[in-house]
Design a protein around this motif. Structure first.
Motif, PDB file in Angstrom:
ATOM      1  N   ARG A   1       0.800  -1.228   0.000  1.00 35.54           N
ATOM      2  CA  ARG A   1       0.000   0.000   0.000  1.00 35.54           C
ATOM      3  C   ARG A   1       0.830   1.274   0.000  1.00 35.54           C
ATOM      4  NH1 ARG A   1      -5.212   0.486   0.832  1.00 35.54           N
ATOM      5  NH2 ARG A   1      -5.415  -1.597   1.726  1.00 35.54           N
ATOM      6  N   PHE A   2       1.902   1.313   0.772  1.00 30.86           N
ATOM      7  CA  PHE A   2       2.651   2.560   0.885  1.00 30.86           C
ATOM      8  C   PHE A   2       3.977   2.527   0.128  1.00 30.86           C
ATOM      9  CE2 PHE A   2      -0.101   2.458   4.665  1.00 30.86           C
ATOM     10  CZ  PHE A   2      -0.826   3.609   4.405  1.00 30.86           C
TER      11      PHE A   2
ATOM     12  N   GLY B   1       3.119  10.939  -3.996  1.00 32.81           N
ATOM     13  CA  GLY B   1       3.686  12.123  -3.364  1.00 32.81           C
ATOM     14  C   GLY B   1       3.011  13.401  -3.848  1.00 32.81           C
ATOM     15  N   LEU B   2       3.686  14.514  -3.698  1.00 34.49           N
ATOM     16  CA  LEU B   2       3.113  15.810  -4.074  1.00 34.49           C
ATOM     17  C   LEU B   2       2.734  15.908  -5.553  1.00 34.49           C
ATOM     18  CD1 LEU B   2       5.313  18.260  -1.952  1.00 34.49           C
ATOM     19  CD2 LEU B   2       3.005  17.423  -1.478  1.00 34.49           C
ATOM     20  N   PRO B   3       3.476  15.277  -6.484  1.00 41.12           N
ATOM     21  CA  PRO B   3       3.041  15.323  -7.885  1.00 41.12           C
ATOM     22  C   PRO B   3       1.641  14.746  -8.100  1.00 41.12           C
ATOM     23  CG  PRO B   3       5.319  14.610  -7.770  1.00 41.12           C
ATOM     24  CD  PRO B   3       4.811  14.643  -6.358  1.00 41.12           C
ATOM     25  N   GLY B   4       1.205  13.878  -7.179  1.00 32.56           N
ATOM     26  CA  GLY B   4      -0.134  13.318  -7.295  1.00 32.56           C
ATOM     27  C   GLY B   4      -1.215  14.373  -7.171  1.00 32.56           C
ATOM     28  N   ILE B   5      -0.960  15.404  -6.339  1.00 33.41           N
ATOM     29  CA  ILE B   5      -1.931  16.502  -6.185  1.00 33.41           C
ATOM     30  C   ILE B   5      -2.099  17.226  -7.513  1.00 33.41           C
ATOM     31  CG2 ILE B   5      -2.414  18.682  -5.009  1.00 33.41           C
ATOM     32  CD1 ILE B   5      -0.818  17.645  -2.627  1.00 33.41           C
ATOM     33  N   LYS B   6      -0.977  17.528  -8.150  1.00 34.56           N
ATOM     34  CA  LYS B   6      -1.014  18.206  -9.449  1.00 34.56           C
ATOM     35  C   LYS B   6      -1.752  17.359 -10.484  1.00 34.56           C
ATOM     36  CE  LYS B   6       1.978  20.100 -13.061  1.00 34.56           C
ATOM     37  NZ  LYS B   6       3.382  20.308 -13.508  1.00 34.56           N
ATOM     38  N   GLU B   7      -1.538  16.043 -10.424  1.00 34.76           N
ATOM     39  CA  GLU B   7      -2.166  15.154 -11.410  1.00 34.76           C
ATOM     40  C   GLU B   7      -3.685  15.147 -11.259  1.00 34.76           C
ATOM     41  OE1 GLU B   7      -1.417  10.665 -13.226  1.00 34.76           O
ATOM     42  OE2 GLU B   7      -0.183  11.420 -11.565  1.00 34.76           O
ATOM     43  N   TYR B   8      -4.160  15.086 -10.019  1.00 30.26           N
ATOM     44  CA  TYR B   8      -5.609  15.084  -9.800  1.00 30.26           C
ATOM     45  C   TYR B   8      -6.229  16.452 -10.087  1.00 30.26           C
ATOM     46  CZ  TYR B   8      -6.104  10.372  -7.889  1.00 30.26           C
ATOM     47  OH  TYR B   8      -6.155   9.008  -7.739  1.00 30.26           O
ATOM     48  N   LEU B   9      -5.521  17.519  -9.720  1.00 31.64           N
ATOM     49  CA  LEU B   9      -6.040  18.860  -9.997  1.00 31.64           C
ATOM     50  C   LEU B   9      -6.137  19.112 -11.498  1.00 31.64           C
ATOM     51  CD1 LEU B   9      -4.260  21.071  -7.302  1.00 31.64           C
ATOM     52  CD2 LEU B   9      -6.683  20.453  -7.400  1.00 31.64           C
ATOM     53  N   SER B  10      -5.163  18.620 -12.245  1.00 25.75           N
ATOM     54  CA  SER B  10      -5.193  18.802 -13.699  1.00 25.75           C
ATOM     55  C   SER B  10      -6.332  18.027 -14.343  1.00 25.75           C
ATOM     56  CB  SER B  10      -3.855  18.364 -14.309  1.00 25.75           C
ATOM     57  OG  SER B  10      -3.643  16.971 -14.132  1.00 25.75           O
ATOM     58  N   ALA B  11      -6.889  17.055 -13.611  1.00 28.01           N
ATOM     59  CA  ALA B  11      -8.007  16.268 -14.142  1.00 28.01           C
ATOM     60  C   ALA B  11      -9.361  16.882 -13.802  1.00 28.01           C
ATOM     61  CB  ALA B  11      -7.943  14.840 -13.601  1.00 28.01           C
TER      62      ALA B  11
ATOM     63  N   PHE C   1      -0.592   9.688  -0.967  1.00 29.98           N
ATOM     64  CA  PHE C   1      -0.130   8.432  -0.365  1.00 29.98           C
ATOM     65  C   PHE C   1      -0.472   7.189  -1.183  1.00 29.98           C
ATOM     66  CE2 PHE C   1      -0.635  11.386   3.197  1.00 29.98           C
ATOM     67  CZ  PHE C   1       0.661  11.350   3.702  1.00 29.98           C
ATOM     68  N   HIS C   2      -1.290   7.329  -2.208  1.00 33.11           N
ATOM     69  CA  HIS C   2      -1.599   6.162  -3.024  1.00 33.11           C
ATOM     70  C   HIS C   2      -0.532   5.982  -4.095  1.00 33.11           C
ATOM     71  CE1 HIS C   2      -4.180   3.131  -4.939  1.00 33.11           C
ATOM     72  NE2 HIS C   2      -4.788   3.100  -3.774  1.00 33.11           N
ATOM     73  N   HIS C   3      -0.465   4.764  -4.630  1.00 31.96           N
ATOM     74  CA  HIS C   3       0.606   4.461  -5.579  1.00 31.96           C
ATOM     75  C   HIS C   3       0.230   4.689  -7.032  1.00 31.96           C
ATOM     76  CE1 HIS C   3      -1.434   0.733  -6.680  1.00 31.96           C
ATOM     77  NE2 HIS C   3      -1.586   0.481  -5.394  1.00 31.96           N
ATOM     78  N   SER C   4      -1.056   4.943  -7.313  1.00 32.71           N
ATOM     79  CA  SER C   4      -1.459   5.112  -8.712  1.00 32.71           C
ATOM     80  C   SER C   4      -2.645   6.062  -8.817  1.00 32.71           C
ATOM     81  CB  SER C   4      -1.829   3.763  -9.347  1.00 32.71           C
ATOM     82  OG  SER C   4      -2.920   3.172  -8.661  1.00 32.71           O
ATOM     83  N   PHE C   5      -2.767   6.657  -9.987  1.00 31.41           N
ATOM     84  CA  PHE C   5      -3.845   7.607 -10.263  1.00 31.41           C
ATOM     85  C   PHE C   5      -5.076   6.854 -10.773  1.00 31.41           C
ATOM     86  CE2 PHE C   5      -6.214  10.038 -13.390  1.00 31.41           C
ATOM     87  CZ  PHE C   5      -6.432  11.248 -12.750  1.00 31.41           C
TER      88      PHE C   5
END
Length: 358
Positions: A126-127, A132-142, A201-205
């Protein structure tokens, strides 16, 4: 109307039942908090526990409620007996999950739930490999993809105003000078906690992972629209009505159009898994056991016991042990789920033990 909700209503997945149970728990929590329903906290605990049973990942949302109560009531909430009864209901329902996992499936319940090892996580702890922080950008861009242009424009305007007023009122919330702002803190936490956890904290989008954040997004969208139109009403009483109809109409149209497009495009996905499950159902007795990575699909279509001992966290010798122990009648391999590499090679190496279905 939300395309993600419509789309996953057409899939054999736990997101929508969990989503419904979670919304009910949030409703009853707020009723208990505002004292509109004395038994609200008890019902909150029951539905939160049921949401956990439907999908264990709901545990992320558990953090919202103690954080909110600590920020608004300090430790005084610990004196509320109905809240304790609600917590007990949640605990008992969660305990049933761990007891079943430990004794029925003979697994280390906590290790299985936390999925912190390859053996208990389908090969991806799971961890590990967190976005990490790039995940925030990825979800916001969606977000344009999630909301559509009509709701996105309003979301950006209202979001900026909401965050501005929220942070300037945070001092009033913490010092308990005005409880009117408590609802804004609650909305913020309902959106912030699941969004940040899943994106960092998740491993995939994957869009469905942040579905639980969207009720809060839509609530502050509606609050913002109401506040803006109440200001415009002073100048023209028909203008707010027109704006509301325009926003909701365009938003609904875009959501329905996209949901129709994606549902129709995915109609035939997993078709081969469905067909294999139906074939097994017609050509086996009810005591037959299936080894497959598509556990929910084959459980539904074949109506047989299904175990996933072909995921990347299982080696071939462990697989052989389970074959000798459970004596499965069917082994199903596909490209739809992660498999150990040896699993794809296994049929070729053991042609004397396996008969291909054509």
């Amino acid at each position: 109307i939300f395309w993600m909700h419509l789309f996953y209503s057409n899939r054999l997945m736990t997101e929508i039942p969990t989503f419904t149970l979670l919304l009910l728990s949030i409703l009853f929590f707020w009723q208990g908090y505002t004292k509109k329903n004395e038994k609200g906290f008890i019902l909150f605990g029951i539905f939160l526990g049921l949401a956990f049973l439907a999908r264990a990942g709901t545990l992320v949302m558990f953090a919202v409620f103690p954080i909110f109560l600590l920020m608004t009531r300090n430790l005084k909430f610990l004196k509320n007996k109905n809240l304790w009864f609600g917590a007990l209901c949640t605990f008992l329902l969660m305990a049933s999950f761990f007891i079943f996992t430990s004794y029925k499936q003979k697994l280390n319940a906590f290790s299985y739930f936390l999925a912190i090892t390859p053996e208990t996580s389908g090969g991806v702890p799971r961890f590990s490999n967190m976005m990490g922080l790039p995940g925030i950008k990825e979800y916001l861009s969606a977000m344009p993809h999630y909301l559509g242009s009509a709701l996105l424009i309003v979301f950006i305007i209202v979001g900026i105003l909401f965050l501005f007023y929220f942070f300037i009122s945070l001092d009033l919330i913490l010092k308990r000078k005005d409880s009117e702002y408590d609802k804004y803190l609650f909305i913020f936490l309902l959106a912030f906690v699941p969004f940040i956890f899943q994106s960092v904290f998740h491993h995939s989008f994957e869009d469905r992972y942040i579905m639980n954040a969207f009720p809060a997004f839509f609530i502050f969208l509606s609050v913002g629209i109401i506040k803006i139109t109440s200001i415009l009403k002073k100048y023209n009483k028909f203008l707010p009505i027109f704006i509301i109809i325009l926003i909701l109409g365009l938003g609904a149209y875009q959501q329905l159009t996209y949901s129709s497009l994606i549902i129709n495009s995915k109609t035939s996905s997993y078709l081969e898994v469905k067909q294999s499950g139906e074939w097994i159902k017609e050509n086996s007795d009810k005591s037959s056991i299936i080894f497959s990575a598509s556990v929910p699909q084959h459980t539904y279509y074949a109506e047989r016991e299904v175990y996933n001992y072909v995921h990347p966290g299982v080696n071939e010798s462990e697989f052989e042990e389970k074959v000798n122990e459970l004596k499965p009648g069917f082994l199903v391999l596909s490209i739809f789920e992660p498999h150990a590499q040896w699993a794809y090679e296994y049929p070729q190496k053991h042609q004397d033990r396996l008969i291909p279905v054509k």
